[in-house]
Design a protein around this motif. Structure first.
Motif, short mmCIF file in Angstrom:
data_model
loop_
_atom_site.label_atom_id
_atom_site.label_comp_id
_atom_site.label_asym_id
_atom_site.label_seq_id
_atom_site.Cartn_x
_atom_site.Cartn_y
_atom_site.Cartn_z
N ALA A 46 -38.85 -14.89 -20.79
CA ALA A 46 -39.08 -15.85 -19.72
C ALA A 46 -38.97 -15.23 -18.33
N THR A 47 -38.23 -14.17 -18.21
CA THR A 47 -37.84 -13.68 -16.88
C THR A 47 -38.78 -12.58 -16.39
N ALA A 48 -39.39 -12.81 -15.24
CA ALA A 48 -40.24 -11.79 -14.60
C ALA A 48 -39.36 -10.69 -14.05
N ALA A 108 -37.67 -23.56 -19.28
CA ALA A 108 -37.69 -22.24 -18.64
C ALA A 108 -38.63 -21.27 -19.35
N ILE A 109 -38.72 -21.33 -20.66
CA ILE A 109 -39.57 -20.37 -21.37
C ILE A 109 -41.04 -20.55 -20.98
N LYS A 111 -41.97 -22.05 -17.94
CA LYS A 111 -42.04 -21.65 -16.53
C LYS A 111 -42.18 -20.13 -16.45
N GLY A 112 -41.48 -19.42 -17.33
CA GLY A 112 -41.58 -17.97 -17.34
C GLY A 112 -42.96 -17.49 -17.78
N ASP A 115 -44.82 -17.79 -14.56
CA ASP A 115 -44.38 -16.74 -13.62
C ASP A 115 -44.99 -15.38 -13.99
#
Lengths: 250, 250
Positions: A46-48, A108-109, A111-112, A115
């Motif tokens: 999820a995290t850029a 969040a997954i 949204k990631g 992103d």
């Protein structure tokens, strides 16, 4: 049509899972090619961060959007998971975001996924354009979601506020931003709190929306021609935001 | 006051990093205890899933909110990273969310902090209450963010839409939902596109906001008393949403 369903729910037996399965069956039965990106099953990152790129254009100052543009210019030098999702996205005539509304937004997954996969230099920015001149102009996108609260809460005089306000960041800030025609959302209100017959009725409603997906008129947003720079031209009446969206199914 | 700054930017030398450092220095200098949750430095897990719990109340059907409530009832049986963040959050008199606006919302790592740490049964739900009767009533929270686009875009007649609409999911759907008094946001528009003097002026503006944080009037949201169930009582005029927020610093 080529269809991409980006699906974000941790429980395959959930109502979201049933909506995903329905979309695959109905759209597939209509002759469309349907791909599903099941983000939980993929354990999608999820995290850029810097791992998203083959090399860094600027190892001394990490800026996601600048690295995305540089990676695009190097011939799509993205991490393999991003490249794969971009291949699916760029091929899609219809994008469906399938998720439970968590904290008035995407899990969040998911949204990631936005992103990382809606990468600068590929989906917008530079020569690519945005909004009504965006890369995905002429293609369609749609929110398909579930809520915990009931429909009466999502109104201008409701506890949650008007639905078009709640969904503005997703519908205008993500989907319209990259040029999609945004269809009215399909919202299954409180499927966990109703009985089996009511859940079946929700799925029947969704099926009707899916069958009409090629002809449903999109929501209205201002085209770029309405703006002078970043502000509406004098005499152009702003879209009304905060009064809700057309009723479900319309 | 006990202050928690939840900070989500991958580059320590970024303008967001400078805003975080300023908050630590200024609020610390005023005698407050300041904690920072640096989500990128922590490699904070963004995705809510079954690993968030010591055991599962229902191993056959995973529902995040139900497992959160069950974990709360078992004596806070959450994964250690969630427990630690909950300790910080529950002790905070002031919560600052510090982030770059990505796709009209929180970076996924910060959305995941909300998904996982604003746990049902702890921060809302059941006997805990919500909105004006929420767990954090009487405490303060504030968005401190940067944008890529300029201020002129964030208006009712701007390309991005009115700022109160863009921030509605965060300010109403997350912060007000759990009971915080939500202060006007501090927004540094386009710090990457202005010169050093303009960036210094933005930090000076933010410092003034931080120095006034105990006395700044919060934004207005409807208290629960205004509602009959999920709809406003007859005669209560709905909050105007879509006309923007008070000017910065007011």
């Amino acid at each position: 049509m080529n269809v991409l369903v980006v699906y974000a729910h941790p429980e395959p037996k959930s109502f979201n899972g049933a909506m995903r399965d329905l979309a695959v069956r109905v759209l597939g039965g209509m002759g469309h090619d349907v791909n599903v990106s099941d983000l939980y099953a993929l354990d999608f990152k999820a995290t850029a961060d810097a791992e998203d790129f083959g090399t860094l254009a600027n190892p001394d100052f990490f800026k996601v959007q600048a690295e995305q543009s540089a990676a695009a210019a190097r011939g799509m030098d993205f991490a393999p998971d991003i490249r794969h999702q971009l291949d699916l996205l760029l091929a899609a005539d219809l994008l469906i975001l399938q998720f439970p509304l968590w904290w008035f937004g995407l899990p969040a997954i998911l949204k990631g996924w936005v992103d990382r996969v809606f990468a600068a230099g590929v989906t917008y920015g530079g020569d690519v354009g945005w909004f009504s001149k965006g890369r995905f102009r002429g293609r369609r996108a749609m929110v398909a979601m579930t809520t915990g609260g009931g429909a009466d809460s999502f109104a201008a005089d409701g506890l949650s506020g008007a639905l078009d306000v709640v969904l503005w960041p997703i519908q205008n800030g993500m989907l319209n931003f990259v040029g999609f025609d945004v269809l009215p959302p399909y919202i299954a209100y409180s499927p966990a709190r109703v009985d089996a017959a009511a859940r079946a009725a929700l799925l029947a409603d969704y099926e009707a929306r899916l069958r009409a997906v090629e002809t449903t008129p999109p929501l209205r947003f201002h085209p770029l021609e309405d703006f002078d720079g970043r502000r509406l031209k004098p005499g152009v009446a702003p879209l009304t935001v905060g009064q809700g969206l057309p009723p479900r199914g319309s």
